[in-house]
Design a protein around this motif. Structure first.
Motif, PDB file in Angstrom:
ATOM      1  N   HIS A  60      16.182   4.243 -12.819  1.00  0.00           N
ATOM      2  CA  HIS A  60      14.751   4.524 -12.916  1.00  0.00           C
ATOM      3  C   HIS A  60      14.028   3.368 -13.605  1.00  0.00           C
ATOM      4  N   LYS A  61      14.654   2.788 -14.622  1.00  0.00           N
ATOM      5  CA  LYS A  61      14.049   1.665 -15.322  1.00  0.00           C
ATOM      6  C   LYS A  61      13.950   0.456 -14.400  1.00  0.00           C
ATOM      7  N   GLU A  62      14.997   0.222 -13.595  1.00  0.00           N
ATOM      8  CA  GLU A  62      14.960  -0.888 -12.648  1.00  0.00           C
ATOM      9  C   GLU A  62      13.850  -0.691 -11.627  1.00  0.00           C
ATOM     10  N   ARG A  63      13.651   0.546 -11.194  1.00  0.00           N
ATOM     11  CA  ARG A  63      12.608   0.820 -10.212  1.00  0.00           C
ATOM     12  C   ARG A  63      11.229   0.529 -10.791  1.00  0.00           C
ATOM     13  N   LEU A  64      11.021   0.873 -12.068  1.00  0.00           N
ATOM     14  CA  LEU A  64       9.722   0.624 -12.696  1.00  0.00           C
ATOM     15  C   LEU A  64       9.459  -0.861 -12.884  1.00  0.00           C
ATOM     16  N   GLN A  65      10.528  -1.653 -12.958  1.00  0.00           N
ATOM     17  CA  GLN A  65      10.378  -3.089 -13.165  1.00  0.00           C
ATOM     18  C   GLN A  65      10.242  -3.862 -11.857  1.00  0.00           C
ATOM     19  N   MET A  66      10.328  -3.171 -10.737  1.00  0.00           N
ATOM     20  CA  MET A  66      10.226  -3.840  -9.441  1.00  0.00           C
ATOM     21  C   MET A  66       8.796  -4.268  -9.169  1.00  0.00           C
ATOM     22  N   SER A  67       8.656  -5.326  -8.401  1.00  0.00           N
ATOM     23  CA  SER A  67       7.319  -5.743  -7.976  1.00  0.00           C
ATOM     24  C   SER A  67       6.788  -4.761  -6.941  1.00  0.00           C
ATOM     25  N   GLY A  68       5.469  -4.805  -6.736  1.00  0.00           N
ATOM     26  CA  GLY A  68       4.867  -3.901  -5.771  1.00  0.00           C
ATOM     27  C   GLY A  68       5.418  -4.101  -4.368  1.00  0.00           C
ATOM     28  N   GLU A  69       5.659  -5.368  -3.996  1.00  0.00           N
ATOM     29  CA  GLU A  69       6.177  -5.656  -2.668  1.00  0.00           C
ATOM     30  C   GLU A  69       7.592  -5.114  -2.492  1.00  0.00           C
ATOM     31  N   ASP A  70       8.426  -5.311  -3.506  1.00  0.00           N
ATOM     32  CA  ASP A  70       9.804  -4.815  -3.417  1.00  0.00           C
ATOM     33  C   ASP A  70       9.840  -3.295  -3.384  1.00  0.00           C
ATOM     34  N   TYR A  71       8.989  -2.667  -4.179  1.00  0.00           N
ATOM     35  CA  TYR A  71       8.947  -1.197  -4.206  1.00  0.00           C
ATOM     36  C   TYR A  71       8.503  -0.646  -2.855  1.00  0.00           C
ATOM     37  N   ALA A  72       7.458  -1.257  -2.283  1.00  0.00           N
ATOM     38  CA  ALA A  72       6.945  -0.795  -0.992  1.00  0.00           C
ATOM     39  C   ALA A  72       7.983  -0.981   0.111  1.00  0.00           C
ATOM     40  N   GLU A  73       8.745  -2.079   0.031  1.00  0.00           N
ATOM     41  CA  GLU A  73       9.771  -2.325   1.044  1.00  0.00           C
ATOM     42  C   GLU A  73      10.939  -1.363   0.894  1.00  0.00           C
ATOM     43  N   LEU A  74      11.356  -1.103  -0.347  1.00  0.00           N
ATOM     44  CA  LEU A  74      12.498  -0.226  -0.591  1.00  0.00           C
ATOM     45  C   LEU A  74      12.209   1.194  -0.149  1.00  0.00           C
ATOM     46  N   PHE A  75      11.037   1.697  -0.463  1.00  0.00           N
ATOM     47  CA  PHE A  75      10.700   3.077  -0.133  1.00  0.00           C
ATOM     48  C   PHE A  75       9.865   3.195   1.145  1.00  0.00           C
ATOM     49  N   LYS A  76       9.661   2.076   1.837  1.00  0.00           N
ATOM     50  CA  LYS A  76       9.004   2.058   3.140  1.00  0.00           C
ATOM     51  C   LYS A  76       7.628   2.731   3.091  1.00  0.00           C
ATOM     52  N   ILE A  77       6.836   2.305   2.122  1.00  0.00           N
ATOM     53  CA  ILE A  77       5.493   2.871   1.962  1.00  0.00           C
ATOM     54  C   ILE A  77       4.619   2.546   3.178  1.00  0.00           C
ATOM     55  N   SER A  78       4.914   1.416   3.831  1.00  0.00           N
ATOM     56  CA  SER A  78       4.089   1.002   4.973  1.00  0.00           C
ATOM     57  C   SER A  78       4.115   2.031   6.101  1.00  0.00           C
ATOM     58  N   ILE A  79       5.194   2.803   6.191  1.00  0.00           N
ATOM     59  CA  ILE A  79       5.290   3.818   7.244  1.00  0.00           C
ATOM     60  C   ILE A  79       4.186   4.859   7.085  1.00  0.00           C
ATOM     61  N   LEU A  80       3.931   5.267   5.844  1.00  0.00           N
ATOM     62  CA  LEU A  80       2.876   6.251   5.601  1.00  0.00           C
ATOM     63  C   LEU A  80       1.498   5.673   5.909  1.00  0.00           C
ATOM     64  N   PHE A  81       1.266   4.416   5.520  1.00  0.00           N
ATOM     65  CA  PHE A  81      -0.026   3.798   5.790  1.00  0.00           C
ATOM     66  C   PHE A  81      -0.240   3.626   7.299  1.00  0.00           C
ATOM     67  N   GLN A  82       0.788   3.201   8.008  1.00  0.00           N
ATOM     68  CA  GLN A  82       0.667   3.048   9.456  1.00  0.00           C
ATOM     69  C   GLN A  82       0.376   4.378  10.133  1.00  0.00           C
ATOM     70  N   ASP A  83       1.040   5.422   9.651  1.00  0.00           N
ATOM     71  CA  ASP A  83       0.821   6.750  10.224  1.00  0.00           C
ATOM     72  C   ASP A  83      -0.596   7.230   9.922  1.00  0.00           C
ATOM     73  N   ALA A  84      -1.059   6.999   8.695  1.00  0.00           N
ATOM     74  CA  ALA A  84      -2.413   7.426   8.325  1.00  0.00           C
ATOM     75  C   ALA A  84      -3.475   6.673   9.134  1.00  0.00           C
ATOM     76  N   ILE A  85      -3.284   5.368   9.284  1.00  0.00           N
ATOM     77  CA  ILE A  85      -4.260   4.565  10.039  1.00  0.00           C
ATOM     78  C   ILE A  85      -4.310   5.013  11.499  1.00  0.00           C
ATOM     79  N   LYS A  86      -3.141   5.301  12.070  1.00  0.00           N
ATOM     80  CA  LYS A  86      -3.102   5.771  13.461  1.00  0.00           C
ATOM     81  C   LYS A  86      -3.887   7.075  13.613  1.00  0.00           C
ATOM     82  N   ILE A  87      -3.723   7.982  12.659  1.00  0.00           N
ATOM     83  CA  ILE A  87      -4.455   9.250  12.727  1.00  0.00           C
ATOM     84  C   ILE A  87      -5.958   9.011  12.587  1.00  0.00           C
ATOM     85  N   ILE A  88      -6.344   8.123  11.687  1.00  0.00           N
ATOM     86  CA  ILE A  88      -7.768   7.810  11.500  1.00  0.00           C
ATOM     87  C   ILE A  88      -8.370   7.223  12.772  1.00  0.00           C
TER      88      ILE A  88
END
Length: 326
Positions: free
Chosen positions: A16-44
């Motif tokens: 958990h400590k390592e996750r908090l120390q990750m950069s925003g880019e690494d965190y987004a890539e690890l947890f695939k945050i872009s998938i949610l944004f792509q899905d939201a944009i498609k719906i919009i």
């Protein structure tokens, strides 16, 4: 650095400590945050409503509740660890809160999953049906009527009856850690002599070396693997009969290789059952699904906030002034 111990929850705090120390880019890539944004944009874009920010806030409110995976295709629900965990949570909430049936066939359970995901693969449920033990009341195949198994089916295990909670545990593990389970089956197939069978046993030391190799080769990938300590615990539980290990003893990770190099054998089915029965597996999956407090109010505030009202930080202001001076 202190070597983590098996069964020790302090390892999770370190992760958990390592996750908090990750950069925003690494965190987004690890947890695939872009998938949610792509899905939201498609719906919009599909809806083309007058207030897209309100729709964006609504989407993430639904996503934080884990309901964005309902009635979606399999490629979406399996695209990230959060989506997988949300789907598992929804299945448990809908079908397992107060189940009317305590015993169910694998085929019927697959039909339940298809109500939430129409193309959920039957092959995954089939793998579970070969691992989970048949309910004690239905273990004697001779008691089944002649027409019990459809002549159109080549997989009779789909028609076996299981305890619904045991089958849920197996389905969750095979779905959430699908990549690992596929590699694990391939490993046992390669180590087996002759035709592969889930019952065939291989040397525990060979299985452990092969699993370690899988983890070392894929440690930089985005595959979802259970913590290596859980796998080691499953191997140890099988080896305890041979090694006579104290049940309450903790082992350093580096010591496990020596403990598992002794005589002993394990099959693919035995290892899967040991993993499935390990309570840490369910806890690891559940921890991926966490609902933050007051998330709806925070999202609404962010969605309605005007870009011009966001004040630059003092550090960024100093950078701008410095650039002007130059």
């Amino acid at each position: 650095m202190e070597i983590p111990r098996i069964f020790n929850p302090s390892r999770r705090k370190g992760l958990h400590k390592e996750r908090l120390q990750m950069s925003g880019e690494d965190y987004a890539e690890l947890f695939k945050i872009s998938i949610l944004f792509q899905d939201a944009i498609k719906i919009i874009l599909d809806r083309r409503e007058d207030k897209p920010l309100d729709l964006l806030q609504e989407y993430f409110s639904v996503a934080l509740k884990g309901e964005h995976v309902l009635l979606r295709d399999f490629s979406f629900i399996s695209s990230s660890q959060y989506n997988r965990s949300c789907f598992i949570n929804q299945v448990a909430k809908i079908f397992h809160t107060n189940p009317y049936f305590k015993i169910i066939t694998a085929l019927d359970y697959h039909q339940c999953l298809c109500l939430l995901c129409s193309d959920f693969p039957r092959s995954l449920v089939l793998e579970v049906s070969k691992i989970v033990p048949v309910h004690p009341s239905y273990q004697n195949n001779s008691e089944k009527p002649e027409n019990y198994i459809s002549t159109l089916s080549n997989e009779p295990s789909l028609f076996d009856k299981f305890d619904i909670e045991e089958f849920r545990q197996g389905a969750e593990m095979f779905f959430f850690y699908s990549e690992f389970m596929e590699k694990l089956k391939t490993l046992f197939s390669e180590l087996s002599s002759g035709d592969f069978s889930i019952e065939n046993e291989v040397m525990i030391s060979l299985a452990y070396s092969g699993i370690n190799s899988i983890y070392s080769r894929t440690r930089f990938s985005l595959f979802l693997f259970p913590p290596i300590e859980i796998v080691q615990e499953a191997l140890l539980s099988k080896a305890q009969g041979k090694l006579q290990l104290p049940l309450d003893e903790l082992y350093l990770v580096d010591e496990i290789g020596d403990k598992l190099n002794a005589s002993g054998a394990i099959g693919y089915k035995d290892l899967c059952l040991a993993l499935m029965k390990n309570p840490e597996i369910a806890l690891e999956i559940e921890r991926q699904y966490q609902i933050p407090n007051n998330h709806e109010e925070e999202l609404k505030k962010l969605a309605t906030e005007e870009p011009s009202s966001i004040e630059p930080s003092s550090q960024s202001s100093r950078r701008v002034r410095t650039k002007k001076k130059r």
